[in-house]
Enzyme design. Structure first.
Site, PDB file in Angstrom:
ATOM      1  CB  SER A 133      -1.041   0.233   1.412  1.00  0.00           C
ATOM      2  OG  SER A 133      -1.699   1.262   1.395  1.00  0.00           O
ATOM      3  CE1 TYR A 146      -3.446  -1.776   5.271  1.00  0.00           C
ATOM      4  CE2 TYR A 146      -3.146   0.373   4.806  1.00  0.00           C
ATOM      5  CZ  TYR A 146      -3.312  -1.368   4.213  1.00  0.00           C
ATOM      6  OH  TYR A 146      -3.506  -1.317   3.113  1.00  0.00           O
ATOM      7  CE  LYS A 150      -1.003  -3.611   3.875  1.00  0.00           C
ATOM      8  NZ  LYS A 150      -1.359  -4.503   2.926  1.00  0.00           N
ATOM      9  CB  THR A 181     -12.273  -2.719  -2.733  1.00  0.00           C
ATOM     10  OG1 THR A 181     -11.634  -2.235  -1.678  1.00  0.00           O
ATOM     11  CG2 THR A 181     -10.605  -3.654  -4.111  1.00  0.00           C
TER      12      THR A 181
END
Length: 232
Positions: A133, A146, A150, A181
């Site tokens: 990401s 998060y 990553k 998404t």
């Protein structure tokens, strides 16, 4: 049928929907497929659509189940890590359970599946693609756990690439911006923003970048790719 007649085999995690399903469809013309995921019915439906594909249902954080599933794979040409999770939250507001879950899904499960499949990947001098990401390149407020997971995933890819280069493995980190998404819809809802699909990458665009990494000629190693929405 001889070994030379066999099509390359690719395993795609997170294949039941979104980016993973798009990657499976992009690879299908040139590969047989193992479709990884937890939603068995969705995997069956996708497999019925793609010749040479079969479901590979497993909970990636279940170490014993993962080892059993990986044990039947003797040769693997392509491994695409598409499964993952995201959670919003500042450092002050993020619980220890969220930190642990982010790393368990986004890093530990990836590392363990790769470790289990290394003999099969080495046998094929395979390709490994990790769906990372933009958060793996720069951490923004509200995305602490998060982004940290990553960044760790990027470090794992760098170490794997260096360690396995003598065995012929090629390892690519694909750093994507926001993608249209269902997961992204949930994220925008949590942020309280307006969802505009046209502002995001299409899953098919991400799948195209994966295909580029997988089909790069043997003299080219695509180590990192950054894919951003053209709309900014």
């Amino acid at each position: 049928m001889t070994e030379l007649d066999l099509r390359p085999l690719a395993l795609v995690t997170g294949a039941s929907r979104g980016i993973g399903a798009a990657v499976a469809r992009a690879l299908a013309p040139g590969h047989d497929l193992l479709l990884g995921g937890r939603d068995t019915e969705a995997l069956k439906a996708l497999a019925a659509e793609l010749p040479g594909a079969r479901p590979w249902p497993v909970e990636l954080t279940d170490t014993a189940a993962l080892a059993e599933a990986a044990g039947g794979v003797e040769r693997l040409d392509v491994l695409v890590h598409s499964a993952g999770m995201s959670a919003l939250g500042t450092v002050a507001d993020t619980s220890v359970a969220t930190w642990r879950r982010q790393f368990e899904v986004n890093v530990v499960a990836v590392a363990e599946l790769t470790r289990l499949l290394l003999p099969a990947l080495r046998a094929a001098r395979g390709r490994v693609v990790l769906l990372n990401s933009g958060a793996g390149l720069a951490a923004n407020p509200g995305w602490a756990s998060y982004a940290a997971s990553k960044f760790a995933l990027r470090a794992f890819a760098d170490a794997l690439r260096a360690e396995e280069a003598p065995n012929g493995l090629r390892v690519t980190s694909l750093h994507c911006g926001r993608v249209d998404t269902g997961m992204q819809r949930n994220v925008v809802a949590q942020e309280g923003g307006e969802y505009r699909p046209e502002a995001y990458l299409r899953p098919e665009s991400v799948a195209g970048a994966v295909l580029l990494a997988v089909t790069a000629p043997d003299d080219a190693a695509l180590t990192e790719l950054v894919l951003r929405p053209a709309a900014g």
